[in-house]
Design a protein around this motif. Structure first.
Motif, mmCIF file in Angstrom:
data_model
loop_
_atom_site.group_PDB
_atom_site.id
_atom_site.type_symbol
_atom_site.label_atom_id
_atom_site.label_comp_id
_atom_site.label_asym_id
_atom_site.label_seq_id
_atom_site.Cartn_x
_atom_site.Cartn_y
_atom_site.Cartn_z
ATOM 1 N N ALA A 7 0.665 -1.488 -0.168
ATOM 2 C CA ALA A 7 0.146 -0.045 -0.012
ATOM 3 C C ALA A 7 1.149 1.170 0.016
ATOM 4 O O ALA A 7 0.640 2.362 -0.582
ATOM 5 N N ALA A 8 1.876 1.267 0.599
ATOM 6 C CA ALA A 8 3.478 2.642 0.741
ATOM 7 C C ALA A 8 4.360 3.038 -0.107
ATOM 8 O O ALA A 8 4.587 3.189 -0.863
ATOM 9 N N GLY A 9 3.711 1.477 -1.625
ATOM 10 C CA GLY A 9 4.496 1.976 -2.711
ATOM 11 C C GLY A 9 5.659 0.642 -2.290
ATOM 12 O O GLY A 9 6.177 0.116 -1.294
ATOM 13 N N GLU A 10 6.060 -0.179 -3.865
ATOM 14 C CA GLU A 10 6.375 -1.368 -3.700
ATOM 15 C C GLU A 10 7.752 -0.877 -3.388
ATOM 16 O O GLU A 10 8.731 0.279 -3.789
ATOM 17 N N ALA A 11 8.979 -1.882 -2.595
ATOM 18 C CA ALA A 11 10.471 -1.388 -1.820
ATOM 19 C C ALA A 11 10.400 -0.587 -1.377
ATOM 20 O O ALA A 11 11.333 -0.130 -0.832
ATOM 21 N N LYS A 12 9.456 0.404 -0.753
ATOM 22 C CA LYS A 12 9.208 1.081 0.434
ATOM 23 C C LYS A 12 10.172 0.707 2.019
ATOM 24 O O LYS A 12 10.153 1.508 2.292
ATOM 25 N N ALA A 13 9.455 -0.647 1.770
ATOM 26 C CA ALA A 13 9.902 -0.945 2.999
ATOM 27 C C ALA A 13 10.728 -1.933 2.972
ATOM 28 O O ALA A 13 10.918 -2.776 1.831
ATOM 29 N N ALA A 14 11.732 -2.162 3.904
ATOM 30 C CA ALA A 14 12.981 -2.912 3.974
ATOM 31 C C ALA A 14 12.234 -4.435 4.196
ATOM 32 O O ALA A 14 12.676 -4.711 5.276
ATOM 33 N N LEU A 15 11.623 -5.055 3.498
ATOM 34 C CA LEU A 15 11.184 -6.269 3.950
ATOM 35 C C LEU A 15 12.283 -7.358 3.748
ATOM 36 O O LEU A 15 12.916 -7.491 2.863
ATOM 37 N N SER A 16 12.149 -8.299 4.458
ATOM 38 C CA SER A 16 13.562 -9.473 4.582
ATOM 39 C C SER A 16 13.120 -10.762 2.948
ATOM 40 O O SER A 16 12.120 -10.474 2.675
ATOM 41 N N LYS A 17 13.951 -11.600 2.912
ATOM 42 C CA LYS A 17 13.272 -12.147 0.867
ATOM 43 C C LYS A 17 12.391 -13.290 2.019
ATOM 44 O O LYS A 17 12.102 -13.848 1.319
ATOM 45 N N SER A 62 -8.415 -1.888 10.076
ATOM 46 C CA SER A 62 -8.227 -1.104 9.238
ATOM 47 C C SER A 62 -7.746 -0.466 8.242
ATOM 48 O O SER A 62 -6.092 -0.532 9.337
ATOM 49 N N LEU A 63 -7.967 -0.342 7.372
ATOM 50 C CA LEU A 63 -7.185 -0.433 6.650
ATOM 51 C C LEU A 63 -7.428 1.393 5.873
ATOM 52 O O LEU A 63 -7.964 1.686 5.719
ATOM 53 N N ALA A 64 -6.293 1.928 5.710
ATOM 54 C CA ALA A 64 -6.186 3.720 5.322
ATOM 55 C C ALA A 64 -5.770 3.042 3.372
ATOM 56 O O ALA A 64 -5.105 2.264 3.647
ATOM 57 N N THR A 65 -6.365 4.101 3.094
ATOM 58 C CA THR A 65 -6.706 3.997 1.009
ATOM 59 C C THR A 65 -5.230 3.904 1.109
ATOM 60 O O THR A 65 -4.566 3.580 -0.455
ATOM 61 N N ARG A 66 -4.784 5.008 1.583
ATOM 62 C CA ARG A 66 -3.151 5.252 0.902
ATOM 63 C C ARG A 66 -3.358 6.371 -0.006
ATOM 64 O O ARG A 66 -3.813 7.263 -0.339
ATOM 65 N N ASP A 67 -1.574 5.852 -1.359
ATOM 66 C CA ASP A 67 -1.746 6.385 -2.278
ATOM 67 C C ASP A 67 -2.249 5.890 -3.606
ATOM 68 O O ASP A 67 -2.206 6.391 -4.389
#
Length: 376
Positions: free
Chosen positions: A188-198, A313-318
């Motif tokens: 929701a915040a955009g691909e690759a914005k969060a540093a998620l582990s493999k 609850s979820l926000a629509t964000r961008d």
């Protein structure tokens, strides 16, 4: 007018770099909600996503919301005189239920005296604001400090195995909430914005594959703003629990719009959900209804009873739609978690929006009486 220092002016203009979520409420037996309403509006304007519970909320209700919503912070106004016990119990409950990192903020005007403020902060409350703090910092300065303290990514707490979210224990529901946060931050915040582990990315794919094998009904509720979607959702849950003798477990995913300018959001549907808490059994020793005018068919809340309804609850964000971009993954996660029914409530829509339809088994459109032309 108070002349604020440069530090407090900087706090008043603070904007978070991560998505910050707060649960806001007035404490139990407290009807003074003017202050917390002002605070939550400033939180929204600074970019925070606010799960607002309104007034007269117990510690258990607030902590349950904070855990299921995976909030970084809790903001409470308390003018009822029982603040010492209330805040201490909140700190204890958060620690015992897997939310030790959730920060607690509070205020109560002159009701909470300096010695009590010190005792509460020594006990583990992050900050209790006094009237003197308001004079020195200003409202925006106090809120800015709260947002700054909570401005960190919670993705690190997301589970890395499917087994972590399966079952219906407190621990597994907590893991589900943390997984949903990871999905939101990645998608929701955009691909690759969060540093998620493999491993976490692989987990998301495994969940989608496993969810495809599940036959769990998904009901989508959509419609115009103010038509009563949340109230209808609450009534459906109430009747379902009564009809099925409270045997089913239900996941509720509620979506509200993000502000375009600030990125903040009011996630306020929980304030109308009166049937999602644990119940006792009608006629049993644990049925302790005493409130005048309460529904005699509705069991009273029971401390320690097994929870049947998980709400997030979820926000629509961008995303630019009435749903969150993470919604397909969130629905998949709830299926894998083993719920018997999933209900998705969208934010308000116009006549041309129907993004929820392909994601659910049964879409339901809610509208106000006399809405639109008779020919339509």
């Amino acid at each position: 007018m108070t002349d604020l220092s440069a530090d407090f002016k900087a706090l008043a203009n603070y904007r978070p770099t991560h998505k910050v979520r707060f649960v806001t409420a007035a404490s139990l037996f407290d009807g003074h909600d003017a202050a917390i309403n002002i605070m939550r509006r400033i939180l929204q304007s600074m970019g925070a996503e606010v799960i607002h519970l309104g007034h007269n909320r117990s510690v258990d209700e607030v902590v349950t919301a904070a855990l299921q919503e995976d909030a970084q912070g809790i903001a409470i106004s308390s003018y009822q005189g029982g603040h010492v016990e209330y805040f201490k119990y909140m700190v204890d409950l958060l620690k015992s239920r897997g939310g030790a990192h959730i920060q607690v903020f509070g205020g109560g005007g002159g009701v909470i005296v300096p010695s009590e403020i010190k005792a509460l902060m020594d006990y583990g409350v992050t900050r209790i604001y006094s009237p003197q703090d308001g004079q020195r910092m200003g409202l925006a300065g106090m809120i800015g400090e709260m947002v700054m303290r909570c401005d960190h990514d919670l993705t690190q707490y997301a589970p890395t195995t499917v087994e972590a979210i399966q079952g219906h224990t407190e621990k597994s529901w907590r893991a589900l909430a943390q997984l949903i946060t990871g999905l939101e931050n990645e998608v929701a915040a955009g691909e690759a914005k969060a540093a998620l582990s493999k491993p976490f990315k692989a987990l998301a794919k495994d969940i989608q594959a496993l969810a495809a094998t599940k036959k769990i009904p998904v009901l989508g509720i959509t419609g115009t703003g103010g038509a009563g979607k949340s109230s209808l959702t609450d009534e459906l849950i109430r009747r379902l629990r009564l009809d099925q003798n409270d045997a089913l477990r239900v996941a509720v995913i509620s979506i509200d719009p993000s502000r375009r300018k600030s990125g903040g959001a009011l996630l306020g549907d929980r304030i109308r959900m009166n049937a999602i808490g644990p119940w006792g059994k009608v006629g049993s020793d644990t049925d302790m209804r005493s409130n005048s005018g309460s529904d005699p068919t509705l069991p009273a809340p029971q401390s320690g009873a097994a929870a049947r309804v998980f709400m997030r609850s979820l926000a629509t964000r961008d995303f630019g739609s009435e749903i969150s971009a993470a919604l397909p993954d969130v629905i998949a996660a709830c299926k894998v978690a083993g719920f018997d029914l999933i209900i998705v409530e969208t934010s308000g829509i116009g006549q041309g929006d129907a993004a929820i339809v392909p994601l659910v088994d049964v879409p339901m459109y809610v509208m106000t009486p006399e809405f639109g032309a008779a020919s339509q």
